[in-house]
Write an enzyme that holds these catalytic residues in place. Structure first.
Site, mmCIF file in Angstrom:
data_model
loop_
_atom_site.group_PDB
_atom_site.id
_atom_site.type_symbol
_atom_site.label_atom_id
_atom_site.label_comp_id
_atom_site.label_asym_id
_atom_site.label_seq_id
_atom_site.Cartn_x
_atom_site.Cartn_y
_atom_site.Cartn_z
ATOM 1 N N SER A 145 0.867 -1.184 0.000
ATOM 2 C CA SER A 145 0.000 0.000 0.000
ATOM 3 C C SER A 145 0.901 1.231 0.000
ATOM 4 O O SER A 145 2.115 1.128 0.246
ATOM 5 C CB SER A 145 -0.837 -0.033 1.284
ATOM 6 N N TYR A 158 -3.068 -1.064 9.920
ATOM 7 C CA TYR A 158 -2.985 -1.277 8.463
ATOM 8 C C TYR A 158 -1.596 -0.890 7.954
ATOM 9 O O TYR A 158 -0.949 -1.647 7.209
ATOM 10 C CB TYR A 158 -4.070 -0.432 7.785
#
Ligand code: NDP
Length: 255
Positions: A145, A158
């Site tokens: 990400s 995350y």
């Protein structure tokens, strides 16, 4: 000469391949000739994805499994080898987020995000390793990400999981190079999927902030991941391993 981007006869497992970025990659791999195993918890969604892939004349099956469960993960590899005879490509794409600042995140929420995004990649890669060795080599593609690079106030677990994915990728790349297994990570920018539709509802101004910072001046689409999946899944990337490649319309290089 080897056809660099040809995946005829190859078998690819895509976790979370029933929608979003995973389905975008599955479509690309299928179009290049690979047989696809779509893994997800939502059986109906996975079956719909498989029906779509088969309409495009690809061989595909769906497996309902939770990739955080080691027994289920072993079963994915066994079912794939019994159906298609081999495992060549593993895309560790299943993921989720819980959007809270670090001081509000509960331990079970932290654990759920880390287990879904990072531990699952460890379990699936470890389980695929033996099958890939039997096939003479393989390709592991892990999905990171922008939060593999940047920090964020609203997704600490995350970001930790996606930072971890990059280091895990590098470690597997080194460990499994002698087995002819290349391991790379893709770092998506901001992509229009179910995951980010929720994010846009939960994080004020996110939609416009992303647009303003992305040189390509648009959100990404699932289709943007077809090409990179074929590259990292094919002979074209045989000397590429341990990398983390942004697919972000320039988001990560904007000053
Ligand atoms: P989606 O929510 O559309 O896809 C997530 C997928 O993961 C679903 O197919 C879901 O299937 C699957 N999944 C989640 N948990 C499990 C589990 N325990 N076992 C099996 N499958 C699971 O989101 P995206 O397509 O956006 O996300 C795909 C990946 O890309 C994720 O790793 C995400 O973090 C990453 N990413 C996304 C970005 C974006 O902007 N969209 C940006 C950067 C990274 P099911 O519900 O059937 O289990």
């Amino acid at each position: 000469m080897t056809k660099l981007f040809d995946l005829t006869g190859r078998v690819a497992i895509v976790t979370g391949g029933n929608g979003g970025i995973g389905l975008g990659m599955a479509r690309g791999l299928a179009a290049a000739g690979a047989s696809i195993v779509v893994v997800g918890r939502n059986t109906a969604k996975s079956e719909a994805a498989v029906a779509e892939l088969m309409q495009a004349r690809c061989k595909a099956i769906s497996l309902t499994a939770d990739v955080t469960d080691p027994v289920a993960v072993e079963a994915i590899m066994a079912r794939t080898e019994s159906k298609f005879g081999r495992v060549d490509i593993l895309v560790n794409n299943a993921g989720m987020s819980i959007r809270k600042p670090p001081h509000e995140l509960a331990l079970d929420e932290w654990n759920m995000v880390l287990t879904t995004n990072l531990t699952s990649a460890f379990l699936c890669s470890q389980a695929a390793h033996a099958a890939m060795k039997r096939a003479g080599g393989g390709k592991i593609i892990n999905i990171g990400s922008m939060m593999s690079i940047f920090g964020t106030s609203f997704a600490p677990a995350y970001a930790a999981s996606k930072g971890g994915i990059v280091q895990f990728t590098r470690s597997c790349a080194v460990a499994w190079a002698p087995d002819n297994i290349q391991c790379n990570a893709i770092l998506p920018g901001w992509i229009d999927t179910e995951l980010t539709q929720t994010a846009r509802r939960q994080v004020d101004g996110l939609h416009d902030k992303v647009l303003a910072r992305t040189p390509a001046a648009r959100w990404g689409a699932a289709e943007d991941f077809a090409g990179i999946a074929v590259f990292l899944g094919s002979a074209a990337s045989d000397f590429v391993t341990g990398t983390a490649i942004p697919v972000d319309g320039g988001f990560s290089v904007q000053g």
